[in-house]
Design a protein around this motif. Structure first.
Motif, PDB file in Angstrom:
ATOM      1  N   HIS A  23      -1.262  -6.908  -4.608  1.00  0.00           N
ATOM      2  CA  HIS A  23      -2.571  -7.026  -3.803  1.00  0.00           C
ATOM      3  C   HIS A  23      -2.285  -7.578  -2.517  1.00  0.00           C
ATOM      4  CE1 HIS A  23      -5.851  -6.188  -6.865  1.00  0.00           C
ATOM      5  NE2 HIS A  23      -4.910  -5.488  -7.402  1.00  0.00           N
ATOM      6  N   PRO A 152      -6.515  -2.418  -2.760  1.00  0.00           N
ATOM      7  CA  PRO A 152      -5.334  -2.272  -2.778  1.00  0.00           C
ATOM      8  C   PRO A 152      -4.806  -1.204  -3.937  1.00  0.00           C
ATOM      9  CG  PRO A 152      -5.420  -4.280  -3.847  1.00  0.00           C
ATOM     10  CD  PRO A 152      -6.884  -3.892  -3.810  1.00  0.00           C
ATOM     11  N   ASN A 401       1.228  -0.194  -5.264  1.00  0.00           N
ATOM     12  CA  ASN A 401       2.065  -0.584  -4.381  1.00  0.00           C
ATOM     13  C   ASN A 401       3.577  -0.088  -4.420  1.00  0.00           C
ATOM     14  OD1 ASN A 401       2.812  -2.422  -2.019  1.00  0.00           O
ATOM     15  ND2 ASN A 401       3.712  -3.576  -3.144  1.00  0.00           N
TER      16      ASN A 401
END
Length: 526
Positions: A23, A152, A401
């Motif tokens: 995040h 995110p 991510n």
């Protein structure tokens, strides 16, 4: 293009994400790009535990000589508070916001130094799970500051965790439903909310761009930390969205085109903008060098990669990582069985174990050492590993991510998902893009039920894990895997194009256009 005038700041953005590197990392990249785009002062409030890593990540985005741009971003550590949960939203965020609004300095919990207010905050960018914090800063500032939600994760997750399965358009508050059911039955709110979120009734959920899935497929692994998170954060995410003035999403439109279209429709219906800005990864001249600073064993890792490239050739390495939090803690023997399969096939591998829940027995370490073609490290420079020519496949939990870093490098993935957006990323890349494999026999708990897409249920035995591991690895490093790699490289080119700046009469990439639109709101006159 960067603002070369370096005029005095005209606006002040305060940003905060919860205590998870997946995040925080893309948020830091976004703040660095904002600093280069215009006269915006950004104060990033980061958990104390991530302060040093956050400072290094910020520096990765600036070349030598760009110190003036770098000075527009202030990293301030805040205390976690009284909770021990690694993903807690600190109450100290609200306290810092109140002080900045009042023109008071705030104190960095790491350095002990006062950080002046300079300008009252004009906007906040805060984690989408922070309902109480958003409500409180709204009470402090009213409508004088814009409050944007930081998302995110994969946008596809919104339609399940945030809006509920009843309709793709939303209109569902899990908190309200849980409260009503708790009042009706006399049961504890936490129990009711947990059941609503951790659905296991076999209801079919349909999300734009994905095949139908049973509700329990969103929880392929039982990961205990999520038991408490469901009621403290996820149940109020929809309500939090309604408090925001808009949303900023770290996903590429080309990766989730249908979900992006549906999200834009939803936010338009409630008269709020959504800015789709992925991927967000460090790209400064110092990006590679400073990433090594995150990993104490970086030199050893790079030497191992180079040695493996020389001995085994390009695309020969298997990289294994479950991110900074997740780990197969309920059935770690499955991971040891997977490593056995890799060693039996003679595949070199690098295993990262950054999770605080990771425990590797001495017997496993000794076996890996004797194998001689593997390395185990607590934290590795992941972008370096993924972009090294030796890396062939990435075994990942599927956190957004990590997925975007792999996509940007063109590395195909083998998914071992646990929770949140991870199973959705796995299905998207295996079924929609045919650029990955998903391990099914490693599932536990609700994950052992049949899959909607093929009706099959995992056997749930170690023998099944070994057999699947061997089968997938043989295919991945064989002819079938070459086809999936080609698809991954095609997707890589599309993802990279999202941030292309306009040339001639071109409009530029979708992320670049949304980024410019978002930055413009930060200093636009009321």
């Amino acid at each position: 293009m960067a603002d070369t005038t370096l005029s005095a700041p005209k606006s002040h953005l305060v940003a905060f994400a919860y205590e998870a590197w997946g995040h925080v990392r893309p948020l830091i990249v976004l703040c660095a790009r904002i600093a280069k785009a215009g006269p915006v002062l950004t104060t990033v409030l980061t958990p104390l535990s991530l302060y040093e890593r956050t400072k290094t990540e910020l520096a990765r985005n600036f070349a030598p000589g760009e110190q003036a741009y770098l000075s527009r971003v202030r990293i301030v550590a805040v205390q976690r508070g009284q909770h021990n949960d690694v993903m807690i939203i600190p109450a100290s965020f609200v306290s810092a916001w109140r002080d900045l609004v009042d023109g008071k300095a705030i104190t960095c919990a790491h350095t002990g130094q006062p950080i002046p207010a300079i300008l009252p905050p004009k906007a906040a960018l805060i984690d989408c799970f922070a309902y109480e914090s958003v409500r409180q800063i709204r009470d402090v500032s009213g409508d004088s500051a814009k409050i944007y939600g930081w998302i995110p994760s994969a946008l596809s997750t919104l339609f399940y965790y945030m809006f509920g399965p009843e309709s793709l358009g939303g209109g569902v508050s899990m908190h309200d439903k849980a409260e009503a059911e708790a009042r009706r039955t006399g049961r504890a709110y936490e129990d009711v909310a947990g059941e609503l979120l951790m659905r296991g009734r076999g209801e079919v959920v349909r999300v734009p761009g994905l095949p139908p899935m049973y509700d329990y497929e969103y929880h392929p692994q039982h990961f205990p930390i999520f038991d408490g998170l469901n009621t403290s954060y996820l149940a109020r995410t929809y309500d939090t969205m309604l408090l925001f003035d808009g949303a900023v999403v770290a996903t590429p439109e080309c990766y989730e085109r249908e979900a992006v279209a549906a999200a834009r429709t939803f936010f338009a219906d409630i008269h709020k903008p959504v800015y789709v800005l992925g991927p967000l990864q460090a790209s400064g001249a110092q990006a590679a060098q400073l990433e090594r600073a995150h990993a104490p064993q970086a030199q050893e890792v790079e030497a191992f990669l180079d040695k493996t490239l020389k001995e085994s050739g390009e695309r020969s390495l298997l990289y294994i990582s479950f991110g900074s939090i997740f780990w197969p803690m309920k059935a770690p023997e499955q991971l040891w069985a997977f490593l056995d399969a890799a060693m039996e096939l003679g595949i070199p591998f690098l295993l990262s174990h950054a999770s605080p829940f990771a425990v590797i027995p001495d017997s496993v370490r000794e076996k890996v050492h004797e194998y001689g073609k593997a390395l185990v490290a607590p934290w590795v420079p992941q972008q370096l590993v993924l972009n090294h020519p030796v890396t062939g496949w990435f075994v990942t939990h599927g956190g957004h991510n990590s997925v975007l870093e792999a996509l940007s490098a063109g590395v195909p993935q083998i998914f071992w998902p646990f929770e949140a957006d991870q199973p959705l990323n796995a299905v998207r890349l295996t079924e929609h893009f045919s650029a990955a494999y998903e391990l099914l026999e490693v599932r536990t708990g609700l994950g052992l039920k049949p899959l909607c897409r093929n009706g099959k249920a995992p056997a749930g035995t170690l023998d099944a894990v070994r057999a699947e591991a061997r089968d997938v690895l043989v295919r991945a490093f064989g002819e079938e895997g070459k086809g999936k790699r080609a698809n991954a490289l095609q997707l890589r080119d599309a993802v990279r194009a999202e941030w292309e700046e306009p040339v001639g009469e071109g409009e530029g990439g979708a992320s670049w256009r949304d980024f410019r639109a978002f930055v413009a709101t930060l200093w636009a006159e009321e």
